[in-house]
Design a protein around this motif. Structure first.
Motif: not given
Length: 333
Positions: A143-170
């Motif tokens: 299931x590796x290639x169907x689970x970790x698609x480019x879209x999923x990778x992009x969303x995961x990377x963006x979510x990780x970045x936004x998590x850092x921004x939203x938690x540190x900005x305050x």
């Protein structure tokens, strides 16, 4: 330092309090001022190695089609985070050590503080994503290639970045609101959250408690996800009947485990030393380890992955010798 000054420009404006300093003075490593010139040499060398190797790794992953896989996309994201972290802190650090340029604008200091903490939290999140990637690859290979698609990778990377921004900005604005009447000297080489808050004459308990809760929230969450992933990976590896298959599965995780150790050991020392070390840990040791904490992972991660990952080694060889090999084949034909 461009990212620091961009955020600084956004945050500039009239200070709401007369107790807000116009600038800070970063003193470098307290007690070792006479050795600043020599201390800067290994830090400069590590920064150069980190920038060159990580940029080279990013280019290699983008250039070699064989490396267009989820594991290497996450590695490229880790390298990008490491390069940004180096360029946020080291240039200013070297100006302190070599040119005695210790003054930093208050808003630029807050901006640097934001980027340092946001990027270190993003790096932690990327390491967690890489552990989940190894979990899917080993436990669910079909299931590796169907689970970790480019879209999923992009969303995961963006979510990780936004998590850092939203938690540190305050924390940036919590620190900005504090009154500063105990001087503007920071015994550090860069603007760290607690180092800035501790020179305040106001009540910074909210900063301390919030910083502790945030670090525990992110750190514990990421470590738990990594631990669960590797527990499931260990169970899957043990169940494999072939010794070669077990060795291959373990070898794909070795680089990631090394990266986790390189990142977490100095990170935990720096975190607990700030809050619970008191006077038991010499200040120059604490500051030195805090600098190593920011430079060691960016320096070592591309080396570890280059040594431990066969595909990257093959990609480097192909990239360096590609034209020669093509020419040799043409001449033979």
């Amino acid at each position: 330092m461009l990212n620091v000054y961009l955020l600084s420009a956004i945050m500039c404006g009239e200070n709401s309090s007369s107790l807000t300093p116009g600038f800070y003075i970063l003193n470098g490593v307290p007690g070792l001022e006479a050795a600043h010139t020599w201390i800067a040499l290994p830090f400069c060398f590590m920064c150069i190695i980190a920038v060159l190797r990580n940029c080279g790794l990013i280019y290699l992953i983008g250039h070699e089609e064989a490396l267009h896989r989820p594991m290497y996309y996450f590695l490229a994201l880790l390298s990008f985070t490491d390069v940004t972290l180096c360029t946020t802190t080291v240039p200013n650090m070297l100006c302190i050590f070599w040119f005695n340029l210790k003054e930093v604008d208050f808003n630029a200091c807050l901006a640097q503080m934001f980027f340092v903490h946001m990027l270190t939290r993003t790096e932690s999140g990327v390491l967690m994503l890489m552990a989940l990637d190894r979990y899917v690859a080993i436990c669910y290979p079909l299931r590796y290639s169907t689970t970790l698609t480019n879209l999923v990778i992009a969303k995961a990377g963006l979510a990780t970045f936004l998590r850092g921004v939203l938690l540190i900005l305050p924390f940036t604005f919590l620190t900005k609101r504090l009154p500063y009447c105990q001087g503007n000297f920071l015994p550090h080489t860069y603007c760290d959250h607690m180092s800035v808050a501790k020179v305040s004459c106001g009540n910074f308990k909210v900063n301390a408690i919030s910083g502790l809760m945030m670090a525990l929230l992110i750190g514990v969450l990421d470590i738990c996800c990594i631990s669960v992933s590797y527990t499931m990976i260990s169970r899957a590896v043990v169940s494999l009947s072939s010794a070669d298959a077990r060795h291959k599965a373990c070898s794909t995780c070795t680089s990631h485990v090394c990266a986790i150790v390189i990142t977490c050991v100095p990170a935990f020392f720096t975190f607990f030393a700030h809050r619970f070390g008191g006077h038991s840990i010499p200040h120059h040791i604490h500051i030195t380890v805090a600098n190593i904490y920011l430079l060691l992972p960016p320096t070592m991660n591309p080396i570890v992955y280059g040594v431990k990952t066969k595909q990257i080694q093959e990609g480097v060889i192909k990239f360096l010798l590609g034209d020669r090999l093509s020419l040799s084949k043409t001449n033979k034909s």
